[in-house]
Design an enzyme around this catalytic site. Structure first.
Site, mmCIF file in Angstrom:
data_model
loop_
_atom_site.group_PDB
_atom_site.id
_atom_site.type_symbol
_atom_site.label_atom_id
_atom_site.label_comp_id
_atom_site.label_asym_id
_atom_site.label_seq_id
_atom_site.Cartn_x
_atom_site.Cartn_y
_atom_site.Cartn_z
ATOM 1 N N SER A 81 0.004 3.490 -1.155
ATOM 2 C CA SER A 81 -0.178 2.065 -0.818
ATOM 3 C C SER A 81 -0.102 1.183 -2.055
ATOM 4 O O SER A 81 0.489 0.101 -2.030
ATOM 5 C CB SER A 81 -1.547 1.846 -0.160
ATOM 6 N N GLU A 138 6.167 3.749 5.468
ATOM 7 C CA GLU A 138 6.500 2.338 5.175
ATOM 8 C C GLU A 138 5.248 1.457 5.185
ATOM 9 O O GLU A 138 5.311 0.280 5.527
ATOM 10 C CB GLU A 138 7.517 1.756 6.169
HETATM 11 C C1 LIG Z 1 6.234 12.283 6.214
HETATM 12 C C2 LIG Z 1 6.168 11.233 5.158
HETATM 13 C C3 LIG Z 1 7.357 10.737 4.610
HETATM 14 C C4 LIG Z 1 7.293 9.793 3.572
HETATM 15 N N1 LIG Z 1 8.465 9.363 2.993
HETATM 16 C C5 LIG Z 1 8.407 8.570 1.890
HETATM 17 C C6 LIG Z 1 9.614 8.211 1.184
HETATM 18 O O1 LIG Z 1 10.723 8.552 1.601
HETATM 19 N N2 LIG Z 1 9.493 7.513 0.031
HETATM 20 C C7 LIG Z 1 8.277 7.103 -0.458
HETATM 21 O O2 LIG Z 1 8.250 6.461 -1.508
HETATM 22 N N3 LIG Z 1 7.123 7.393 0.210
HETATM 23 C C8 LIG Z 1 7.161 8.120 1.355
HETATM 24 N N4 LIG Z 1 6.016 8.448 2.030
HETATM 25 C C9 LIG Z 1 4.738 8.011 1.476
HETATM 26 C C10 LIG Z 1 4.063 6.937 2.289
HETATM 27 O O3 LIG Z 1 4.740 5.717 2.105
HETATM 28 C C11 LIG Z 1 2.588 6.896 1.878
HETATM 29 O O4 LIG Z 1 1.980 8.091 2.325
HETATM 30 C C12 LIG Z 1 1.883 5.703 2.455
HETATM 31 O O5 LIG Z 1 2.345 4.513 1.874
HETATM 32 C C13 LIG Z 1 0.359 5.799 2.244
HETATM 33 O O6 LIG Z 1 0.066 6.091 0.909
HETATM 34 P P1 LIG Z 1 -0.959 7.286 0.551
HETATM 35 O O7 LIG Z 1 -0.553 8.460 1.372
HETATM 36 O O8 LIG Z 1 -0.976 7.432 -0.911
HETATM 37 O O9 LIG Z 1 -2.337 6.785 1.087
HETATM 38 P P2 LIG Z 1 -3.362 5.885 0.233
HETATM 39 O O10 LIG Z 1 -2.660 4.726 -0.355
HETATM 40 O O11 LIG Z 1 -4.123 6.779 -0.679
HETATM 41 O O12 LIG Z 1 -4.327 5.372 1.394
HETATM 42 C C14 LIG Z 1 -5.335 6.206 1.974
HETATM 43 C C15 LIG Z 1 -6.044 5.387 3.058
HETATM 44 O O13 LIG Z 1 -6.670 4.242 2.446
HETATM 45 C C16 LIG Z 1 -6.193 3.056 3.078
HETATM 46 N N5 LIG Z 1 -6.093 1.995 2.065
HETATM 47 C C17 LIG Z 1 -5.420 2.039 0.890
HETATM 48 N N6 LIG Z 1 -5.568 0.872 0.233
HETATM 49 C C18 LIG Z 1 -6.331 0.067 1.022
HETATM 50 C C19 LIG Z 1 -6.809 -1.270 0.908
HETATM 51 N N7 LIG Z 1 -6.521 -2.038 -0.144
HETATM 52 N N8 LIG Z 1 -7.580 -1.761 1.914
HETATM 53 C C20 LIG Z 1 -7.863 -0.995 3.001
HETATM 54 N N9 LIG Z 1 -7.452 0.269 3.168
HETATM 55 C C21 LIG Z 1 -6.665 0.790 2.194
HETATM 56 C C22 LIG Z 1 -4.858 3.418 3.661
HETATM 57 O O14 LIG Z 1 -4.490 2.543 4.729
HETATM 58 C C23 LIG Z 1 -5.102 4.836 4.127
HETATM 59 O O15 LIG Z 1 -5.760 4.806 5.372
HETATM 60 C C24 LIG Z 1 6.046 9.328 3.106
HETATM 61 C C25 LIG Z 1 4.854 9.800 3.688
HETATM 62 C C26 LIG Z 1 4.913 10.740 4.705
HETATM 63 C C27 LIG Z 1 3.639 11.259 5.297
#
Ligand SMILES: Cc1cc2nc3c(=O)[nH]c(=O)nc-3n(C[C@H](O)[C@H](O)[C@H](O)COP(=O)(O)OP(=O)(O)OC[C@H]3O[C@@H](n4cnc5c(N)ncnc54)[C@H](O)[C@@H]3O)c2cc1C
Length: 401
Positions: free
Chosen positions: A136, A379
């Site tokens: 994120s 996304e």
């Molecule tokens: C199958 C799959 C394919 C993917 N493909 C790609 C890709 O092609 N390219 C790429 O770059 N990424 C890709 N991703 C990554 C994806 O974009 C991220 O997993 C997503 O953006 C969430 O980031 P994170 O997993 O680090 O969760 P985190 O950012 O660690 O978030 C964890 C939790 O905390 C919440 N949170 C975080 N910040 C806040 C805030 N400020 N306020 C309130 N709540 C918050 C989130 O909503 C979530 O519930 C993919 C992910 C998956 C699972």
């Protein structure tokens, strides 16, 4: 037969494209999707078929060999494909985002070199922002590019690359300090690098390793990987747009159209779940009648169909806004948020309608049940969409004084 999710005001060409894709989905994707998914097998034949249909170049301008279609046509195509198998729409999605970023922000040489090959599906795109410690919070990116003569040397680890193994071009977001004095905000010191590589796993280019596929609960068939850069040299002319410090904006622009795309996927999966639920409800009998004749099940079907309609309308609205040249971050955020949440709910209701059989791998709904959660995360999560929506609302409804 399909009364739901109709779109008014389409051109003859759009209708023709969609009918061709729907036909392809019904004949070539739905019959094999669940079996391939259970084997986690890459759908090579389906991908070849989509190349022939021109889907990989749908939004690439005609001058570069694409079909030059709108975001709306693209989103409706994705909706149809996701109705068949969500993973296939994932194979196209990152390709589409990279082609879009090149079209919008690439230098003329970059467009001339990449876009015709991308339109033909010869070069296949992936995009990479996320790292092991962040998804994120893109501003926290730690992968770094440092200028060295006529090249940049990239170091760092990336995570969650959809199509990381099968792609041959990855748009990689890194931090670059060059030309940005200390104290420059993170979003102004990031750069998108166009990294060409071999398809496959292991060392796919000197200094670049794709370790292997991440084992996932759903969204199978499509490969999702890590990417490790260790002294990876990228020529300076492979900085997207030829200018460092613009990467954050490039990626956010790409993700904005990507969000419409994820909304479209949610619409397609929800439609399929509704189709499965409404069909099963008329075949299964309990207490002397089809379960569709029990009011509780009819209410479920009514709620599911209403959600399918609402999500589709918001997705179409977001796509049309972008096509008209207007900023659509609010609409795209809303569409992505609503469509992914509704998709999860519609899939769950269809699962419940199937009773115990929904838990059996013999029934398609079992696959959809494992696929829907990915749309809640990819996304940008629901929380991130709500942050974007909330910020934009406060801009729009700012009180004076
Ligand atoms: C199958 C799959 C394919 C993917 N493909 C790609 C890709 O092609 N390219 C790429 O770059 N990424 C890709 N991703 C990554 C994806 O974009 C991220 O997993 C997503 O953006 C969430 O980031 P994170 O997993 O680090 O969760 P985190 O950012 O660690 O978030 C964890 C939790 O905390 C919440 N949170 C975080 N910040 C806040 C805030 N400020 N306020 C309130 N709540 C918050 C989130 O909503 C979530 O519930 C993919 C992910 C998956 C699972």
């Amino acid at each position: 037969m399909a009364r739901l999710a109709q779109t008014e005001g389409l051109t003859d060409i759009q209708r023709e494209i969609l009918s061709t894709v729907r036909d392809f989905v019904d004949k070539e994707i739905i019959p094999v999707a669940t079996e391939l998914e259970h084997r986690d097998e890459y759908p090579t034949q389906i991908v070849e078929g989509l190349k022939e249909l021109g889907v990989f170049g749908l939004m690439i301008p005609e001058e570069y060999g694409g079909l030059g279609e709108s975001l709306l046509t693209y989103a409706l195509t994705v909706e149809e494909i996701a109705r068949g198998w969500m993973s296939v729409s994932g194979i196209i999605n990152t390709h589409f985002i990279v082609a879009y970023m090149l079209k919008q922000h690439g230098t003329q040489e970059q467009k001339d070199y990449f876009l015709p090959k991308m339109a033909a599906g010869e070069i296949r795109g992936a995009f990479s922002m996320s790292e092991p410690a962040l998804g994120s919070d893109v501003s926290a990116i730690s992968s770094k590019g440092v200028r060295d003569g006529d090249a940049y040397v990239l170091n760092g680890q990336k995570m969650w690359l959809t199509n990381g193994g099968s792609s041959t071009l990855v748009a990689v977001l890194c931090r670059t300090d060059e030309g940005h004095p200390e104290g420059t905000p993170p979003h102004k010191s990031m750069t998108t690098f166009l990294v060409e590589k071999e398809a496959g796993f292991g060392e796919v280019r000197p200094g670049l390793t794709i370790p292997g596929k991440i084992d996932k609960m759903g969204y199978k068939g499509v490969d999702t990987t890590e990417l490790i850069m260790d002294g990876l040299r990228i020529p300076a002319d492979r900085v997207l747009g030829g200018e460092t410090g613009r990467g954050f904006y490039h990626m956010m622009d790409g993700v904005e159209v990507g969000r419409v795309n994820v909304a479209a996927r949610g619409c397609g999966v929800a439609q399929r779940a509704f189709e499965l639920g409404v069909s099963y409800a008329q075949q299964r009998h309990t207490f002397g009648k089809p379960i569709a004749q029990h009011q509780a099940i009819q209410f479920k079907l009514a709620e599911m169909a209403t959600k399918v309609e609402a999500a589709h309308a918001m997705m179409v609205n977001a796509a049309r806004k972008k096509d008209s040249g207007q900023r659509n971050d609010l609409e795209a955020g809303m569409a992505k948020y609503l469509a992914s949440e509704y998709c999860k709910e519609v899939v769950e209701d269809a699962f419940r309608i199937h009773g115990g059989y929904g838990f059996s791998k013999e029934y398609e709904i079992e696959r959809l049940y494992r696929e829907a959660p990915m749309l809640l995360i990819g996304e940008g999560t629901a929380e991130i969409q709500k942050m974007i929506i909330g910020r934009r609302l406060l801009e729009e409804y700012r009180i004076q004084g």
